[in-house]
Design a protein around this motif. Structure first.
Motif, PDB file in Angstrom:
ATOM      1  N   MET A   1       4.422  -5.511   2.915  1.00 22.20           N
ATOM      2  CA  MET A   1       4.853  -6.158   1.701  1.00 22.20           C
ATOM      3  C   MET A   1       4.844  -7.668   1.903  1.00 22.20           C
ATOM      4  SD  MET A   1       5.970  -3.078   2.128  1.00 22.20           S
ATOM      5  CE  MET A   1       5.987  -1.548   1.232  1.00 22.20           C
ATOM      6  N   ASP A   2       4.484  -8.390   0.873  1.00 21.72           N
ATOM      7  CA  ASP A   2       4.401  -9.835   1.019  1.00 21.72           C
ATOM      8  C   ASP A   2       5.760 -10.474   1.249  1.00 21.72           C
ATOM      9  OD1 ASP A   2       1.855  -9.957  -1.530  1.00 21.72           O
ATOM     10  OD2 ASP A   2       1.680  -9.717   0.631  1.00 21.72           O
ATOM     11  N   GLU A   3       6.796  -9.897   0.653  1.00 23.41           N
ATOM     12  CA  GLU A   3       8.145 -10.456   0.785  1.00 23.41           C
ATOM     13  C   GLU A   3       9.094  -9.326   1.082  1.00 23.41           C
ATOM     14  OE1 GLU A   3      11.479 -12.780  -1.932  1.00 23.41           O
ATOM     15  OE2 GLU A   3       9.459 -12.453  -2.691  1.00 23.41           O
ATOM     16  N   GLN A   4       9.848  -9.453   2.184  1.00 25.02           N
ATOM     17  CA  GLN A   4      10.754  -8.394   2.588  1.00 25.02           C
ATOM     18  C   GLN A   4      12.190  -8.833   2.371  1.00 25.02           C
ATOM     19  OE1 GLN A   4       9.818  -7.567   6.632  1.00 25.02           O
ATOM     20  NE2 GLN A   4       7.826  -6.693   6.171  1.00 25.02           N
ATOM     21  N   ALA A 164      -0.144   7.886   5.535  1.00 24.24           N
ATOM     22  CA  ALA A 164       0.530   6.596   5.647  1.00 24.24           C
ATOM     23  C   ALA A 164       0.074   5.599   4.596  1.00 24.24           C
ATOM     24  CB  ALA A 164       0.316   6.028   7.048  1.00 24.24           C
ATOM     25  N   ASP A 165      -1.228   5.574   4.293  1.00 21.27           N
ATOM     26  CA  ASP A 165      -1.702   4.575   3.335  1.00 21.27           C
ATOM     27  C   ASP A 165      -1.131   4.808   1.948  1.00 21.27           C
ATOM     28  OD1 ASP A 165      -3.188   6.887   2.949  1.00 21.27           O
ATOM     29  OD2 ASP A 165      -5.148   5.878   2.918  1.00 21.27           O
ATOM     30  N   ARG A 172       5.337  -0.223  -1.739  1.00 23.49           N
ATOM     31  CA  ARG A 172       5.089  -1.564  -2.294  1.00 23.49           C
ATOM     32  C   ARG A 172       5.433  -1.606  -3.777  1.00 23.49           C
ATOM     33  NH1 ARG A 172       0.295  -2.236  -0.484  1.00 23.49           N
ATOM     34  NH2 ARG A 172       0.975  -3.483   1.301  1.00 23.49           N
ATOM     35  N   PHE A 173       4.981  -0.614  -4.533  1.00 25.34           N
ATOM     36  CA  PHE A 173       5.281  -0.590  -5.966  1.00 25.34           C
ATOM     37  C   PHE A 173       6.791  -0.461  -6.192  1.00 25.34           C
ATOM     38  CE2 PHE A 173       0.862   1.422  -6.595  1.00 25.34           C
ATOM     39  CZ  PHE A 173       0.280   0.172  -6.778  1.00 25.34           C
ATOM     40  N   ASP A 190       2.174   0.974  12.679  1.00 29.05           N
ATOM     41  CA  ASP A 190       2.576  -0.198  11.909  1.00 29.05           C
ATOM     42  C   ASP A 190       3.215   0.181  10.586  1.00 29.05           C
ATOM     43  OD1 ASP A 190       1.543  -1.741  13.936  1.00 29.05           O
ATOM     44  OD2 ASP A 190      -0.378  -2.104  12.917  1.00 29.05           O
ATOM     45  N   GLU A 191       2.772   1.299  10.009  1.00 30.19           N
ATOM     46  CA  GLU A 191       3.322   1.726   8.725  1.00 30.19           C
ATOM     47  C   GLU A 191       4.817   2.049   8.842  1.00 30.19           C
ATOM     48  OE1 GLU A 191      -1.041   2.590   8.807  1.00 30.19           O
ATOM     49  OE2 GLU A 191       0.653   3.054  10.133  1.00 30.19           O
ATOM     50  N   ARG A 192       5.223   2.554   9.993  1.00 27.47           N
ATOM     51  CA  ARG A 192       6.649   2.824  10.200  1.00 27.47           C
ATOM     52  C   ARG A 192       7.465   1.546  10.034  1.00 27.47           C
ATOM     53  NH1 ARG A 192       8.003   3.952  16.219  1.00 27.47           N
ATOM     54  NH2 ARG A 192       7.219   1.816  16.237  1.00 27.47           N
ATOM     55  N   ASP A 193       7.039   0.481  10.684  1.00 26.68           N
ATOM     56  CA  ASP A 193       7.783  -0.770  10.607  1.00 26.68           C
ATOM     57  C   ASP A 193       7.797  -1.323   9.185  1.00 26.68           C
ATOM     58  OD1 ASP A 193       8.180  -0.574  13.342  1.00 26.68           O
ATOM     59  OD2 ASP A 193       6.406  -1.765  13.818  1.00 26.68           O
ATOM     60  N   GLU A 194       6.682  -1.180   8.495  1.00 29.15           N
ATOM     61  CA  GLU A 194       6.616  -1.698   7.139  1.00 29.15           C
ATOM     62  C   GLU A 194       7.538  -0.924   6.208  1.00 29.15           C
ATOM     63  OE1 GLU A 194       3.261  -3.241   3.949  1.00 29.15           O
ATOM     64  OE2 GLU A 194       2.641  -2.264   5.815  1.00 29.15           O
ATOM     65  N   LEU A 195       7.567   0.388   6.351  1.00 31.38           N
ATOM     66  CA  LEU A 195       8.432   1.193   5.491  1.00 31.38           C
ATOM     67  C   LEU A 195       9.911   0.976   5.818  1.00 31.38           C
ATOM     68  CD1 LEU A 195       6.378   4.511   5.413  1.00 31.38           C
ATOM     69  CD2 LEU A 195       6.669   2.882   3.548  1.00 31.38           C
TER      70      LEU A 195
END
Length: 320
Positions: A1-4, A164-165, A172-173, A190-195
């Motif tokens: 995400m661009d902004e967390q 994951a994708d 994100r939505f 990496d998807e784990r960290d992003e989620l």
């Protein structure tokens, strides 16, 4: 995400007043046809056994969670983002979801419906056989078709057994729309960290907690350490299973342990799905974290007293 959202801005569990408008929930996850068979004993190789009870109906973790939320919070608008086959079991599952009050506008139809065979003995031991094809999994295109629903939801549940994708795109939505995001299960990479960076609530069993945190989970202290790590990543509430004991719900400055039901377990299938549904119901009711855990534990305890994972839940006292 661009902004967390920063962990500091998300540390304190949010206690909200009950919604005055119709709350909206979107569940992103798996839908399937469940075949549940109960036999007193399982046969040895080459043998046979009499099936004492047989149930066929809509199943899959995503569908179970969606149905459970609708039962626990009947005034909520609940949508399912999933895949059912372009076949008779798929059409039957779609109709069952509609009858349960689930919005199926974003349930894709293609291929063969996934099949889950739940074989349960008289002692409550389970064997699960799964026929899940790649075409029964969500794709980024499926998520794009549900963008408006995800962006407009109050709560979005991401059941992490999907690709994951697709999950990252759904997150994100939901994040951009301001939804509270509930993660159920585990994912690596990496998807784990992003989620985890956008999750408000994380629910996992012991094995899943180890995947999420790198902590080998065997005791309540292990679970507490794993939960502290997830809270440090920004989650407001973390609910993790303590092997053979119960569930530990943790939040900044507090925790509550919820032991398993004392009654004999008929079938453990669906207990975790009902727990997640209870978490969502508690969030919608504006309950404090300990009470959210209690609602979730009661829902799980009720579900494992029946054959099959399909929930049959009643609203908590706050909703009655």
């Amino acid at each position: 995400m661009d902004e967390q959202r920063s962990p500091e801005s998300r540390q304190q569990p949010e206690t909200r007043q009950p919604e005055t408008r119709q709350p909206t929930v979107v569940v992103v996850g798996h839908a399937a046809r469940d075949l549940v068979l109960r036999a007193d004993d399982l046969p040895a190789a080459g043998g046979s056994a009499v099936v004492e009870e047989r149930i066929e109906r809509l199943g899959g973790k995503g569908a179970n969670i969606a149905v459970g939320v609708r039962q626990l919070h009947p005034s909520a608008a609940v949508a399912l983002v999933a895949v059912l086959g372009d076949d008779a079991p798929g059409e039957s599952g779609r109709r069952e979801a509609v009858a349960a009050g689930i919005d199926v506008a974003h349930v894709a139809r293609r291929g063969d419906t996934a099949l889950l065979v739940d074989v349960v003995t008289g002692e409550g031991e389970r064997r699960l056989l799964e026929h899940v094809t790649p075409e029964s999994q969500l794709t980024p295109a499926d998520i794009d078709a549900a963008e408006a629903a995800l962006a407009g939801a109050d709560v979005v549940v991401l059941q992490l057994q999907q690709p994951a994708d697709a999950l990252v795109r759904a997150a994100r939505f939901a994040f951009e729309g301001g939804a509270r995001i509930v993660l159920d299960g585990a994912i690596e990479g990496d998807e784990r960290d992003e989620l985890l960076s956008v999750a408000d609530v994380v629910r996992a069993d012991a094995a899943e907690a180890s995947i999420l945190t790198g902590v080998e989970v065997a005791t309540r202290d292990d679970v507490r350490r794993a939960a502290e790590g997830l809270l440090g990543r920004g989650a407001r509430i973390v609910a993790l299973a303590v092997p053979d004991e119960g569930d530990l719900v943790c939040w900044s400055g507090g925790e509550r342990f919820l032991p398993h039901v004392e009654q004999r377990v008929v079938d453990p299938t669906g207990g975790g799905d009902a727990f997640v549904a209870g978490i969502v119901a508690g969030l919608l009711l504006g309950a404090e974290p300990g009470r959210i855990g209690e609602i979730a534990s009661e829902a799980a305890g009720s579900t494992v007293q029946r054959l099959g994972g399909h929930p049959e839940l009643s609203p908590p006292a706050e909703q009655e």
